[in-house]
Design a protein around this motif. Structure first.
Motif, PDB file in Angstrom:
ATOM      1  N   ILE A  37     -17.379 -31.133  21.001  1.00 16.97           N
ATOM      2  CA  ILE A  37     -17.458 -31.165  22.453  1.00 16.97           C
ATOM      3  C   ILE A  37     -18.422 -30.077  22.897  1.00 16.97           C
ATOM      4  CG2 ILE A  37     -16.215 -30.595  24.569  1.00 16.97           C
ATOM      5  CD1 ILE A  37     -13.855 -32.078  23.593  1.00 16.97           C
ATOM      6  N   ILE A  38     -19.497 -30.475  23.558  1.00 23.39           N
ATOM      7  CA  ILE A  38     -20.496 -29.546  24.077  1.00 23.39           C
ATOM      8  C   ILE A  38     -20.564 -29.781  25.585  1.00 23.39           C
ATOM      9  CG2 ILE A  38     -22.880 -28.744  23.946  1.00 23.39           C
ATOM     10  CD1 ILE A  38     -23.038 -30.000  21.160  1.00 23.39           C
ATOM     11  N   ARG A  69     -17.406 -38.044  21.628  1.00 25.92           N
ATOM     12  CA  ARG A  69     -17.033 -36.694  21.202  1.00 25.92           C
ATOM     13  C   ARG A  69     -15.577 -36.371  21.538  1.00 25.92           C
ATOM     14  NH1 ARG A  69     -21.683 -33.336  20.341  1.00 25.92           N
ATOM     15  NH2 ARG A  69     -23.631 -34.385  20.911  1.00 25.92           N
ATOM     16  N   LEU A  70     -15.024 -37.012  22.561  1.00 18.75           N
ATOM     17  CA  LEU A  70     -13.630 -36.780  22.934  1.00 18.75           C
ATOM     18  C   LEU A  70     -12.667 -37.297  21.885  1.00 18.75           C
ATOM     19  CD1 LEU A  70     -13.754 -37.644  26.742  1.00 18.75           C
ATOM     20  CD2 LEU A  70     -13.661 -35.381  25.694  1.00 18.75           C
ATOM     21  N   ASN A  71     -13.161 -38.099  20.946  1.00 17.34           N
ATOM     22  CA  ASN A  71     -12.341 -38.576  19.836  1.00 17.34           C
ATOM     23  C   ASN A  71     -12.723 -37.956  18.497  1.00 17.34           C
ATOM     24  OD1 ASN A  71     -12.224 -41.569  21.571  1.00 17.34           O
ATOM     25  ND2 ASN A  71     -10.357 -40.614  20.839  1.00 17.34           N
ATOM     26  N   PRO A  84      -7.062 -33.405  26.667  1.00 18.50           N
ATOM     27  CA  PRO A  84      -7.355 -31.979  26.420  1.00 18.50           C
ATOM     28  C   PRO A  84      -8.857 -31.694  26.370  1.00 18.50           C
ATOM     29  CG  PRO A  84      -5.630 -32.751  24.940  1.00 18.50           C
ATOM     30  CD  PRO A  84      -6.201 -33.967  25.597  1.00 18.50           C
ATOM     31  N   GLY A  85      -9.616 -32.623  25.758  1.00 16.43           N
ATOM     32  CA  GLY A  85     -11.063 -32.435  25.694  1.00 16.43           C
ATOM     33  C   GLY A  85     -11.712 -32.452  27.059  1.00 16.43           C
ATOM     34  N   ALA A  86     -11.289 -33.389  27.918  1.00 15.76           N
ATOM     35  CA  ALA A  86     -11.853 -33.474  29.265  1.00 15.76           C
ATOM     36  C   ALA A  86     -11.496 -32.243  30.085  1.00 15.76           C
ATOM     37  CB  ALA A  86     -11.341 -34.740  29.957  1.00 15.76           C
TER      38      ALA A  86
END
Length: 272
Positions: free
Chosen positions: A57-58, A69-71, A118-120
């Protein structure tokens, strides 16, 4: 006259049979996650394709084309020891979750909201509030998420633990652990861990169950595709051990446990 020779010292042997037996009993989704972690680590050994940059995640590269990327970020790690430590911490937690809720439920949740949410949240806070661009990878986001979910279940049966004269709520345990990890281990993302913890709390409280179809639909899918018969180590809805989402009976008790790596900016990672 009889002669005697000194007895040989017993040879040191490492009994790996219990570990082998445990690994052979792992359910299907847990096995798949470990396989992806190992596969991506092996891909890191080559120098043609930068796997970490591809899957991390960038925040500044957050766009529609980078939604994958979120997965990918939870199953990519920076080096052997990063992958080993996270896999060791994740395996018993994920194995328990899958055994309690079933393989299909675990797949839907971890490929869906337990990775993407969580990534978002991390992107929103890191980019728009902190104005940083620290990239992160690592399965410790799932480790802290599952610890937080377990702490909610523990809180229902044992609300407090005693520290001297203080009564500390048991649900705070993952927050304390994340703080200790951030202090003791360099290049760890405290923010990434907290994002996982927040959604772990929501999972433990049952708010994320809306993202999984009712058991009636899951049974229909399992029966229609004959998943239990076709897939070894598959855990069906009816095989789960402790009830869906781990909701335990509430009792009152008055008196009464990593790492997203960064390769941009400050070079942080989640966990050890």
């Amino acid at each position: 006259m009889s002669s005697s020779q000194p007895s040989a010292l017993p040879a040191f042997s490492l009994n790996i049979a219990p570990l082998r037996s445990y690994l052979l009993r792992l359910p299907l989704f847990t096995r798949a996650v470990l396989l992806f972690i190992v596969a991506f680590w092996l891909l890191e050994l080559q120098s043609v394709w930068d796997v970490v940059t591809w899957g991390a995640i960038i925040p500044d590269e957050s766009n529609f084309a980078a939604l994958y990327r979120l997965n990918t970020y939870p199953v990519i790690h920076r080096g052997f020891f990063h992958a080993l430590l996270n896999a060791a911490a994740l395996t018993p937690l994920l194995e328990r979750f899958e055994a309690e809720h079933g393989t299909l439920t675990a797949l839907l949740l971890f490929v869906g909201p337990l990775s993407t949410f969580p990534g978002a949240l991390y992107i929103i806070v890191e980019k728009f509030i902190l104005h940083n661009n620290t990239a992160v990878v690592g399965a410790s986001v799932w480790v802290f998420l599952l610890l937080a979910s377990e702490s909610i279940k523990t809180f229902r049966t044992n609300p407090y633990f005693q520290v001297g004269t203080l009564k500390v709520p048991t649900w705070t345990t993952p927050l304390f652990v994340s703080f200790v990890v951030a202090v003791l281990l360099s290049n760890t993302s405290f923010l990434g861990h907290v994002c996982g913890i927040i959604f772990g709390y929501l999972l433990g409280l049952g708010y994320l169950k809306i993202f999984v179809p009712p058991e009636k639909i899951l049974r229909f899918i399992e029966g229609k595709l004959n998943l239990l018969g076709r897939l070894p180590h598959y855990v069906s809805v009816d095989q789960k051990t402790h009830g869906r989402y781990g909701v335990l009976p509430t009792t009152s008790s008055g008196e009464s446990g990593v790492a997203m790596s960064s390769y941009i900016g400050s070079s942080q990672r989640l966990g050890p």
